[in-house]
Design a protein around this motif. Structure first.
Motif, short mmCIF file in Angstrom:
data_model
loop_
_atom_site.label_atom_id
_atom_site.label_comp_id
_atom_site.label_asym_id
_atom_site.label_seq_id
_atom_site.Cartn_x
_atom_site.Cartn_y
_atom_site.Cartn_z
N GLU A 213 0.82 -1.20 0.00
CA GLU A 213 0.00 0.00 0.00
C GLU A 213 0.86 1.26 0.00
OE1 GLU A 213 -3.54 2.18 2.60
OE2 GLU A 213 -2.80 0.20 3.19
N ALA A 214 1.91 1.27 0.84
CA ALA A 214 2.77 2.45 0.94
C ALA A 214 3.60 2.65 -0.33
CB ALA A 214 3.70 2.33 2.14
N TYR A 215 4.22 1.58 -0.82
CA TYR A 215 5.11 1.71 -1.96
C TYR A 215 4.37 2.06 -3.25
CZ TYR A 215 9.01 -0.10 0.78
OH TYR A 215 9.99 -0.26 1.73
N THR A 216 3.08 1.73 -3.34
CA THR A 216 2.31 2.04 -4.55
C THR A 216 1.51 3.35 -4.43
OG1 THR A 216 0.47 0.65 -3.79
CG2 THR A 216 2.09 -0.37 -5.25
N THR A 217 1.58 4.00 -3.26
CA THR A 217 0.86 5.27 -3.08
C THR A 217 1.83 6.42 -2.78
OG1 THR A 217 0.42 4.69 -0.75
CG2 THR A 217 -1.30 4.20 -2.37
N VAL A 218 2.48 6.38 -1.61
CA VAL A 218 3.41 7.47 -1.26
C VAL A 218 4.82 7.19 -1.76
CG1 VAL A 218 2.08 8.16 0.75
CG2 VAL A 218 3.91 6.48 1.03
N GLY A 219 5.15 5.89 -1.96
CA GLY A 219 6.47 5.54 -2.47
C GLY A 219 7.47 5.22 -1.38
N GLY A 220 8.70 4.96 -1.79
CA GLY A 220 9.77 4.60 -0.86
C GLY A 220 10.93 3.94 -1.57
N CYS A 221 11.77 3.25 -0.81
CA CYS A 221 12.95 2.55 -1.33
C CYS A 221 12.98 1.16 -0.72
CB CYS A 221 14.24 3.29 -0.99
SG CYS A 221 14.44 4.87 -1.82
N HIS A 222 12.34 0.20 -1.36
CA HIS A 222 12.19 -1.14 -0.80
C HIS A 222 13.52 -1.84 -0.57
CE1 HIS A 222 13.31 -4.12 -3.85
NE2 HIS A 222 13.11 -3.12 -4.68
N HIS A 223 14.52 -1.56 -1.43
CA HIS A 223 15.77 -2.31 -1.35
C HIS A 223 16.57 -1.99 -0.09
CE1 HIS A 223 16.84 1.52 -3.29
NE2 HIS A 223 18.05 1.33 -2.81
N LEU A 224 16.17 -0.97 0.66
CA LEU A 224 16.85 -0.65 1.92
C LEU A 224 16.28 -1.43 3.10
CD1 LEU A 224 17.09 3.26 1.63
CD2 LEU A 224 18.80 1.56 0.96
N ASP A 225 15.13 -2.05 2.91
CA ASP A 225 14.46 -2.73 4.02
C ASP A 225 15.33 -3.83 4.61
OD1 ASP A 225 12.29 -1.11 3.60
OD2 ASP A 225 11.11 -2.62 2.53
N GLY A 226 15.38 -3.84 5.95
CA GLY A 226 16.14 -4.86 6.66
C GLY A 226 17.63 -4.61 6.72
N ALA A 227 18.09 -3.49 6.14
CA ALA A 227 19.53 -3.22 6.10
C ALA A 227 19.92 -1.99 6.92
CB ALA A 227 19.99 -3.04 4.66
N TYR A 228 18.97 -1.12 7.21
CA TYR A 228 19.24 0.10 7.96
C TYR A 228 18.18 0.26 9.05
CZ TYR A 228 22.26 1.15 4.01
OH TYR A 228 23.23 1.07 3.04
N THR A 229 18.59 0.84 10.18
CA THR A 229 17.65 1.04 11.28
C THR A 229 16.83 2.31 11.08
OG1 THR A 229 19.05 -0.15 12.88
CG2 THR A 229 17.41 1.39 13.77
N ILE A 230 15.52 2.16 11.08
CA ILE A 230 14.58 3.28 10.98
C ILE A 230 14.15 3.66 12.40
CG2 ILE A 230 12.30 3.97 10.14
CD1 ILE A 230 12.69 1.80 7.93
N PHE A 231 14.17 4.96 12.71
CA PHE A 231 13.79 5.35 14.06
C PHE A 231 12.82 6.53 14.11
CE2 PHE A 231 17.80 7.42 13.01
CZ PHE A 231 17.64 8.73 13.44
N GLY A 232 12.23 6.90 12.96
CA GLY A 232 11.25 7.97 12.96
C GLY A 232 10.69 8.19 11.57
N GLU A 233 9.78 9.16 11.46
CA GLU A 233 9.21 9.49 10.16
C GLU A 233 8.68 10.92 10.16
OE1 GLU A 233 5.00 8.02 9.36
OE2 GLU A 233 5.75 6.49 10.75
N LEU A 234 8.73 11.54 8.99
CA LEU A 234 8.26 12.92 8.84
C LEU A 234 6.74 13.00 9.04
CD1 LEU A 234 10.05 14.51 5.73
CD2 LEU A 234 10.74 14.58 8.13
N ILE A 235 6.35 14.10 9.68
CA ILE A 235 4.92 14.42 9.77
C ILE A 235 4.65 15.78 9.12
CG2 ILE A 235 4.40 13.02 11.80
CD1 ILE A 235 4.79 15.52 13.52
#
Length: 267
Positions: A213-235
């Motif tokens: 749902e996210a990658y087909t609407t707002v977008g992103g970078c799937h190839h980074l998943d599981g390789a870098y630590t995510i600790f927040g998001e823009l509001i």
């Protein structure tokens, strides 16, 4: 009834207080301001980021690497007062901390994450908290995600087919003619076994409903998943994110015009 009502309000107030306690980072730049909530279930990264922000470690540094449809990276200490055109943004190995991967977070547009050194010199995938990056990403089509899954899972699927399908292929062909219901039942069982093998194979790729749902609407970078630590998001400040990501840049992806982090404050 009064007891039930009091219990509900106590729960509501507790949940509201917990949400209110979630830290917000205000990233002020010379081209605009972005705000990001910081996840409280990635505690070491959030705590470290907050400590560095409150010390002013990011103030006066630059966004040293910007790539449209990918991400913007900044905060590196060596970028403060860096001469125009100088290569910078190398980070600080002494600022590394262990990763805190969380499967529920993925690299959708706007996530705040920690960069790191490559696996060959950093096999533990430790995060370099001297800087950070924010994903801009791109929007994927459903068919693109399907293709990515097929390509990534092809070796595991072929192995599973040889084990579970090939030995009974002739038998299934006969059943398909004589007993369609039994054929579908057997085929469903084989597919479940194949999916189980794929899921157990390191490096497999199966997008969740939330990711799709996210990658087909707002977008992103799937190839980074599981390789870098995510600790927040823009509001807030997605327009600023886009403005920075689309800056003209040099051969090292540093913006030709300095994009300066004036301050990072915590609310």
């Amino acid at each position: 009834m009064k007891k039930l009502s009091c219990t509900f309000w106590l729960f509501f107030l507790s949940a509201s207080f917990s949400f209110a306690q979630q830290d917000t980072a205000v990233i002020k730049t010379n081209v605009g301001t972005m705000k990001a909530i910081l996840y409280d279930d990635v505690p070491n990264h959030t705590r470290t980021f907050v400590e560095r922000a409150r010390r002013g470690d990011f103030d006066g540094t630059l966004f040293t690497r910007v790539l449209p449809e990918f991400m913007i990276q900044g905060g590196a200490p060596d970028s403060r007062n860096a001469p125009a055109g100088a290569r910078c943004g190398f980070g600080d190995r002494s600022a590394e901390i262990p990763p805190e991967f969380n499967d529920k977070y993925f690299h959708k547009r706007g996530v705040l994450a920690a960069p790191r050194q490559p696996d060959d010199v950093n096999p533990q995938k430790k995060s370099d908290m001297s800087q950070f990056f924010i994903v801009q990403g791109k929007i994927y089509r459903e068919t693109e995600l399907d293709t990515l899954e097929r390509v990534a899972n092809y070796p595991a699927r072929q192995k599973a087919l040889k084990e579970f399908y090939v030995p009974v292929r002739a038998e299934l062909s006969m059943i398909k003619i004589s007993n369609r219901r039994e054929y579908i039942k057997r085929l469903r069982g084989i597919n479940e076994k194949i999916d189980s093998v794929i899921r157990a194979t390191p490096g497999h790729l199966l997008f969740t409903k939330e990711q799709r749902e996210a990658y087909t609407t707002v977008g992103g970078c799937h190839h980074l998943d599981g390789a870098y630590t995510i600790f927040g998001e823009l509001i807030e400040g997605f327009d600023v994110l886009d403005k920075i990501a689309n800056q003209p840049r040099d051969a090292y992806d540093r913006p030709k015009k300095d994009i300066r982090i004036q301050s990072v404050t915590i609310e």
